[in-house]
Design an enzyme around this catalytic site. Structure first.
Site, PDB file in Angstrom:
ATOM      1  N   ARG A 131       0.832  -1.177   0.066  1.00 15.88           N
ATOM      2  CA  ARG A 131      -0.026  -0.026   0.081  1.00 15.88           C
ATOM      3  C   ARG A 131       1.001   1.279  -0.111  1.00 15.88           C
ATOM      4  NH1 ARG A 131      -2.724  -3.004   3.885  1.00 15.88           N
ATOM      5  NH2 ARG A 131      -4.622  -4.307   3.027  1.00 15.88           N
ATOM      6  N   LYS A 155       1.055  10.841 -11.943  1.00 18.97           N
ATOM      7  CA  LYS A 155       0.201   9.826 -12.473  1.00 18.97           C
ATOM      8  C   LYS A 155       0.978   8.762 -12.812  1.00 18.97           C
ATOM      9  CE  LYS A 155      -2.741  11.276 -15.758  1.00 18.97           C
ATOM     10  NZ  LYS A 155      -3.391  12.203 -16.782  1.00 18.97           N
ATOM     11  N   GLU A 177       5.668  16.747 -26.461  1.00 16.93           N
ATOM     12  CA  GLU A 177       5.193  17.421 -25.105  1.00 16.93           C
ATOM     13  C   GLU A 177       5.712  18.553 -24.695  1.00 16.93           C
ATOM     14  OE1 GLU A 177       2.938  15.621 -23.250  1.00 16.93           O
ATOM     15  OE2 GLU A 177       2.628  13.598 -23.937  1.00 16.93           O
ATOM     16  N   LYS A 206       3.783  22.430 -16.250  1.00 18.79           N
ATOM     17  CA  LYS A 206       3.017  21.135 -15.763  1.00 18.79           C
ATOM     18  C   LYS A 206       2.693  21.491 -14.114  1.00 18.79           C
ATOM     19  CE  LYS A 206       2.387  16.348 -15.927  1.00 18.79           C
ATOM     20  NZ  LYS A 206       2.697  15.193 -16.477  1.00 18.79           N
ATOM     21  N   GLU A 212      -6.776  15.884 -10.949  1.00 23.44           N
ATOM     22  CA  GLU A 212      -7.428  15.706 -12.277  1.00 23.44           C
ATOM     23  C   GLU A 212      -8.757  15.961 -12.213  1.00 23.44           C
ATOM     24  OE1 GLU A 212      -5.958  12.511 -14.603  1.00 23.44           O
ATOM     25  OE2 GLU A 212      -5.828  13.865 -16.329  1.00 23.44           O
ATOM     26  N   ARG A 227      -6.406  20.204 -14.907  1.00 23.18           N
ATOM     27  CA  ARG A 227      -5.286  19.610 -15.236  1.00 23.18           C
ATOM     28  C   ARG A 227      -5.654  18.662 -16.674  1.00 23.18           C
ATOM     29  NH1 ARG A 227      -2.195  15.463 -11.281  1.00 23.18           N
ATOM     30  NH2 ARG A 227      -1.013  14.363 -12.982  1.00 23.18           N
ATOM     31  N   ASN A 270      -3.887  17.045 -21.500  1.00 18.23           N
ATOM     32  CA  ASN A 270      -4.027  16.268 -22.482  1.00 18.23           C
ATOM     33  C   ASN A 270      -4.279  16.801 -23.876  1.00 18.23           C
ATOM     34  OD1 ASN A 270      -3.930  13.989 -20.914  1.00 18.23           O
ATOM     35  ND2 ASN A 270      -5.699  14.544 -19.726  1.00 18.23           N
ATOM     36  N   HIS A 283      -4.050  14.371 -26.701  1.00 16.59           N
ATOM     37  CA  HIS A 283      -4.122  13.064 -26.318  1.00 16.59           C
ATOM     38  C   HIS A 283      -5.268  12.296 -26.531  1.00 16.59           C
ATOM     39  CE1 HIS A 283      -0.459  14.621 -24.447  1.00 16.59           C
ATOM     40  NE2 HIS A 283      -0.280  13.367 -23.691  1.00 16.59           N
ATOM     41  N   HIS A 328      -4.274   9.004 -28.118  1.00 21.41           N
ATOM     42  CA  HIS A 328      -4.517   7.535 -27.512  1.00 21.41           C
ATOM     43  C   HIS A 328      -5.420   6.753 -28.621  1.00 21.41           C
ATOM     44  CE1 HIS A 328      -4.213   8.941 -22.924  1.00 21.41           C
ATOM     45  NE2 HIS A 328      -2.962   8.878 -23.650  1.00 21.41           N
ATOM     46  N   HIS A 373       4.377   7.130 -28.110  1.00 14.81           N
ATOM     47  CA  HIS A 373       3.323   7.950 -27.407  1.00 14.81           C
ATOM     48  C   HIS A 373       3.440   9.432 -27.907  1.00 14.81           C
ATOM     49  CE1 HIS A 373       0.795   9.698 -24.410  1.00 14.81           C
ATOM     50  NE2 HIS A 373       1.801  10.414 -24.096  1.00 14.81           N
TER      51      HIS A 373
END
Lengths: 366, 366
Positions: free
Chosen positions: A127, A149, A191, A233, A243, A247, A251, A254, A258, A271
């Protein structure tokens, strides 16, 4: 538009729960100062891959041995297509085989895939154990170093399983970019370019003026690009760590990106290449929605192309694109939401009807 | 030492990030009030198992259909041995096949295994979706409803992969305990008993006075036992949400208990049975360390036995026990730490040398 030097620069990331530093500069990997003051523990585990380890594992291990009695390493296969449960489980197997306790420090040595998987492993092993990011690609230095993330892919969707989890420190050694393949340097620049239109018009102009220096791996130019990207960022994430809203502007490109990655199968396009091309599509959509003047599209297309990135999307068909974008995490209740540019340096979320998306795809698909 | 009735009781759990209610009482599953005000979304997914679903799934689904346009269900195999990645992945497959978005509400309908897995799935699916606990066993009503600990097992260790993640609400319907097998009721009583010696001497005396009523499933006695257990756990967790220190006292009996469970293979002993027996061993260790008077051991042994729990540990051998306990999350740098009782209602962490542990094992192993 000055280009500062490549000596150590630090970006401080301030978050509610805790803060950490991103150290950016040449020679960081071998600088004892970069490795001081990490959490105390009896062991550290370096997670890397077959490509990066031969280049940098020993340097990293030597530094860690000055602080931890035991330093183990686990080497994963290289590539986005291995960002899955099996690879993650290799980390867990190593941790459990070595009876690693809940203070063990994980060190991610590699690009974004290694960083995402190591961060997620750190978030869930017992955890939560501490982890350090040592990003060795431009993409991971400007993107995954900030924001916490972490994730792995699922056969039915990219980054579908993950956690928000912050590193103890990020050590970004610009020298590691010397060994980066040209294609991956370009992917990282996607990016970098992104931060301009969404948050800083001046930075977009700076990138346009320095795109050749960046591709030539000029350390001074790289240092500024990495620092400014991390700052932007951090500013965005600082206002929206979980998010919930703002935020999402990170993306930009993206949603289309994606869909391209998933549609072609992970590992065909990088990517950053998918995001680069996705930004062309999203820029066009911004123009077609009447948010931006017509000259915004060719401007974005040109800087993306000069960065060495693809500007023509694969022909997957409208239905397939819509289907792939609908499973994207930004979709809510089935509606697809796009990050679009509203003014240079300002982005927001917008819906778009099928006909508009179709027109964009018609214009940019090979 | 009064026994209140079984009408609705609410325990409010106050945490830094957010708070939630535990509703305890008869008829909760069919009470529309219990299901009001949950997060809005277009879909909910009930996670249950083959044993619980035939009994309570429809009732749960009917209530949810009043609030969500789509209510899906995924049924996992029943048992601690299935608390693994494969089962977790069934949840993810269902979520992704149904294109569930990041607002989808997960509902855990079942015991601790279902609760732990559903909570962990909710923690990591798209980096976090809301979830509701509907615990249908005594163990899960008194233990996993509070504290936000979610996890799955790894072949090399129990609960090794997980997250701290809080539910939106816990709906504990005491009527579901009517269908609970006797062995599982006893297993739940192990965790109820635990709260006495670690935090509340009076509660231990109350349990001793009501142990027969509890085994006879008297609703009034159960309501008080569940409520008091949740209150004590909430008090402990409230001071230590991330399990840095105090919270460890909740693991009284668990270090030996986990070793028993892992040593025998998951699924042979119930978790509560292993904890019950583990408390006998830990009580003896508390006495042998000179922390508690000699009569503490027979007192604990007697109430555990009256609860229908095993008080004799399996003979795995000292080395195997040590090895299994060393991989326990409470071990740090290889040293095994035990939760021991320092006074009735007070517990703390202590080391113990091999000879002492050996003596305890000699005294209680079959």
């Amino acid at each position: 538009m000055s280009t500062p030097d490549s000596s150590l620069q630090t970006v401080r990331i301030s978050l509610a729960e805790r803060s950490y530093d991103i150290r950016i500069g040449s020679g960081q990997l071998s600088d004892p100062l970069a490795w001081q003051g990490l959490p105390k523990a009896s062991a550290a585990l370096i997670v890397s891959n077959e490509t990066v380890a031969p280049l940098y594992l020993e340097r990293c291990r030597q530094q860690l041995l000055g602080h931890y009695a035991r330093v183990d390493a686990v080497l994963l296969r290289d590539g986005e297509q291995y960002k899955d449960w099996d690879s993650l489980n290799q980390i867990f197997d190593t941790l459990l085989r070595t009876a690693s306790d809940r203070k063990t420090v994980l060190v991610a040595l590699g690009g974004g895939v290694i960083g995402d998987m190591t961060g997620f492993a750190a978030a869930v092993y017992m955890r939560g154990v501490p982890f350090v990011q040592v990003p060795t690609t431009l993409l991971s230095q400007v993107d995954s170093s900030v924001g916490g993330k972490t994730a792995i892919n699922h056969p039915l969707g990219k980054n579908m399983l993950g956690a928000f989890y912050q590193p103890e420190r990020v050590i970004a050694d610009l020298d590691t970019l010397d060994t980066l393949p040209e294609r991956e340097l370009s992917a990282g620049l996607a990016e970098v370019i992104k931060y301009g239109p969404i948050a800083d018009a001046e930075f977009l102009a700076w990138i346009e003026a320095h795109i050749d220096a960046l591709r030539a791996r000029d350390k001074g130019a790289l240092a500024y690009a990495v620092k400014r990207s991390c700052e932007i960022k951090a500013w965005v994430v600082g206002q929206d760590e979980r998010e919930q809203g703002l935020r999402a502007i990170l993306n930009f490109g993206h949603t289309f990106g994606h869909a391209i990655e998933t549609g072609l199968g992970y590992g065909n396009w990088l990517h950053g290449e998918a995001v680069g091309c996705g930004m062309v599509l999203a820029s066009d959509l911004s123009v077609r929605k009447g948010l931006m003047p017509a000259d915004f599209l060719p401007r974005m297309r040109r800087v993306i192309e000069r960065a060495g990135l693809p500007v023509t999307a694969p022909k997957l068909g409208l239905q397939r694109y819509l289907e792939l974008m609908r499973v994207d995490k930004k979709a809510e209740g089935g509606e697809i939401r796009f990050v679009l540019i509203e003014a240079l340096g300002k982005a927001g979320m917008h819906g778009a009807d099928g006909a508009l998306v179709d027109a964009v795809l018609q214009a940019h698909c090979a």
